[in-house]
Design a protein around this motif. Sequence first.
Motif, mmCIF file in Angstrom:
data_model
loop_
_atom_site.group_PDB
_atom_site.id
_atom_site.type_symbol
_atom_site.label_atom_id
_atom_site.label_comp_id
_atom_site.label_asym_id
_atom_site.label_seq_id
_atom_site.Cartn_x
_atom_site.Cartn_y
_atom_site.Cartn_z
ATOM 1 N N PHE A 128 0.821 -1.204 0.000
ATOM 2 C CA PHE A 128 0.000 0.000 0.000
ATOM 3 C C PHE A 128 0.860 1.260 0.000
ATOM 4 N N VAL A 129 1.911 1.244 0.766
ATOM 5 C CA VAL A 129 2.807 2.404 0.842
ATOM 6 C C VAL A 129 3.487 2.616 -0.514
ATOM 7 N N LEU A 130 3.994 1.524 -1.116
ATOM 8 C CA LEU A 130 4.637 1.648 -2.423
ATOM 9 C C LEU A 130 3.643 2.102 -3.492
ATOM 10 N N SER A 131 2.438 1.589 -3.426
ATOM 11 C CA SER A 131 1.391 2.001 -4.373
ATOM 12 C C SER A 131 1.066 3.482 -4.193
ATOM 13 N N ALA A 132 0.936 3.935 -2.967
ATOM 14 C CA ALA A 132 0.642 5.335 -2.697
ATOM 15 C C ALA A 132 1.787 6.229 -3.182
ATOM 16 N N LEU A 133 3.038 5.821 -2.957
ATOM 17 C CA LEU A 133 4.194 6.594 -3.416
ATOM 18 C C LEU A 133 4.259 6.655 -4.940
ATOM 19 N N SER A 134 3.966 5.526 -5.590
ATOM 20 C CA SER A 134 3.988 5.527 -7.056
ATOM 21 C C SER A 134 2.862 6.402 -7.621
ATOM 22 N N VAL A 135 1.688 6.374 -6.977
ATOM 23 C CA VAL A 135 0.594 7.236 -7.426
ATOM 24 C C VAL A 135 0.975 8.700 -7.241
ATOM 25 N N MET A 136 1.611 9.045 -6.133
ATOM 26 C CA MET A 136 2.037 10.431 -5.899
ATOM 27 C C MET A 136 3.115 10.837 -6.902
ATOM 28 N N ALA A 137 4.055 9.935 -7.202
ATOM 29 C CA ALA A 137 5.101 10.246 -8.183
ATOM 30 C C ALA A 137 4.483 10.469 -9.559
ATOM 31 N N LEU A 138 3.538 9.606 -9.935
ATOM 32 C CA LEU A 138 2.867 9.771 -11.218
ATOM 33 C C LEU A 138 2.049 11.063 -11.264
ATOM 34 N N ALA A 139 1.408 11.393 -10.158
ATOM 35 C CA ALA A 139 0.627 12.625 -10.092
ATOM 36 C C ALA A 139 1.543 13.845 -10.251
ATOM 37 N N PHE A 140 2.711 13.802 -9.607
ATOM 38 C CA PHE A 140 3.674 14.895 -9.731
ATOM 39 C C PHE A 140 4.158 15.015 -11.178
ATOM 40 N N TRP A 141 4.445 13.878 -11.821
ATOM 41 C CA TRP A 141 4.902 13.878 -13.208
ATOM 42 C C TRP A 141 3.811 14.437 -14.131
ATOM 43 N N VAL A 142 2.574 14.032 -13.924
ATOM 44 C CA VAL A 142 1.456 14.511 -14.741
ATOM 45 C C VAL A 142 1.272 16.015 -14.547
ATOM 46 N N TYR A 143 1.437 16.486 -13.315
ATOM 47 C CA TYR A 143 1.307 17.912 -13.038
ATOM 48 C C TYR A 143 2.378 18.697 -13.812
ATOM 49 N N GLN A 144 3.617 18.196 -13.776
ATOM 50 C CA GLN A 144 4.700 18.883 -14.490
ATOM 51 C C GLN A 144 4.447 18.911 -16.000
ATOM 52 N N GLU A 145 4.015 17.787 -16.544
ATOM 53 C CA GLU A 145 3.737 17.726 -17.982
ATOM 54 C C GLU A 145 2.582 18.654 -18.347
ATOM 55 N N ASN A 146 1.569 18.709 -17.487
ATOM 56 C CA ASN A 146 0.442 19.614 -17.727
ATOM 57 C C ASN A 146 0.923 21.071 -17.722
ATOM 58 N N HIS A 147 1.799 21.398 -16.777
ATOM 59 C CA HIS A 147 2.332 22.752 -16.685
ATOM 60 C C HIS A 147 3.157 23.090 -17.926
ATOM 61 N N ARG A 148 4.010 22.178 -18.373
ATOM 62 C CA ARG A 148 4.819 22.415 -19.583
ATOM 63 C C ARG A 148 3.929 22.580 -20.816
ATOM 64 N N THR A 149 2.886 21.775 -20.896
ATOM 65 C CA THR A 149 1.974 21.866 -22.039
ATOM 66 C C THR A 149 1.267 23.201 -22.063
ATOM 67 N N ARG A 150 0.805 23.666 -20.913
ATOM 68 C CA ARG A 150 0.134 24.966 -20.859
ATOM 69 C C ARG A 150 1.089 26.096 -21.236
ATOM 70 N N GLU A 151 2.354 26.001 -20.791
ATOM 71 C CA GLU A 151 3.344 27.018 -21.167
ATOM 72 C C GLU A 151 3.580 27.012 -22.671
ATOM 73 N N ALA A 152 3.682 25.808 -23.256
ATOM 74 C CA ALA A 152 3.903 25.706 -24.702
ATOM 75 C C ALA A 152 2.703 26.265 -25.469
ATOM 76 N N LEU A 153 1.500 25.989 -25.003
ATOM 77 C CA LEU A 153 0.306 26.518 -25.658
ATOM 78 C C LEU A 153 0.242 28.042 -25.555
ATOM 79 N N ALA A 154 0.611 28.570 -24.398
ATOM 80 C CA ALA A 154 0.613 30.025 -24.233
ATOM 81 C C ALA A 154 1.657 30.670 -25.136
ATOM 82 N N GLN A 155 2.827 30.048 -25.235
ATOM 83 C CA GLN A 155 3.881 30.574 -26.101
ATOM 84 C C GLN A 155 3.442 30.510 -27.571
ATOM 85 N N THR A 156 2.782 29.418 -27.944
ATOM 86 C CA THR A 156 2.286 29.283 -29.305
ATOM 87 C C THR A 156 1.247 30.356 -29.613
ATOM 88 N N LYS A 157 0.377 30.621 -28.664
ATOM 89 C CA LYS A 157 -0.649 31.655 -28.851
ATOM 90 C C LYS A 157 0.003 33.025 -29.029
#
Length: 115
Positions: A6-35
């Motif tokens: 459970f602890v490893l699963s929770a840590l992996s979910v948090m790591a994936l959530a952090f990675w998704v957040y970063q990718e979402n942030h980079r995508t929004r920056e790229a879209l804003a720059q494109t605009k």
Amino acid sequence: MRSLFFVLSALSVMALAFWVYQENHRTREALAQTKDLQGEIGQMRETLGVLRAEWAYLNRPDRLRELAAINYDRLGLVPLRPEQFQRVSNVSYPAPDLPPIMVPIDVMSTQEGAQ
């Protein structure tokens, strides 16, 4: 064992959530720059259209003819006549520069050896 899973699963979910957040942030920056770039391209196209219109306005034949007449004394401009044009074959082009001779050939010795 279950708690470790459970602890490893929770840590992996948090790591994936952090990675998704970063990718979402980079995508929004790229879209804003494109605009921003698209807006800048639009402004430049508009400016280019205005400059082309100004160029066409300033290069009107009647305006240029009038300017040539006004400045005739100072510039000595005359209208073009058909007899001022020639064929390209009549143009004398300068002879091309020959490269320097790096290895001279002795012509006298080659003539004597041929006889």
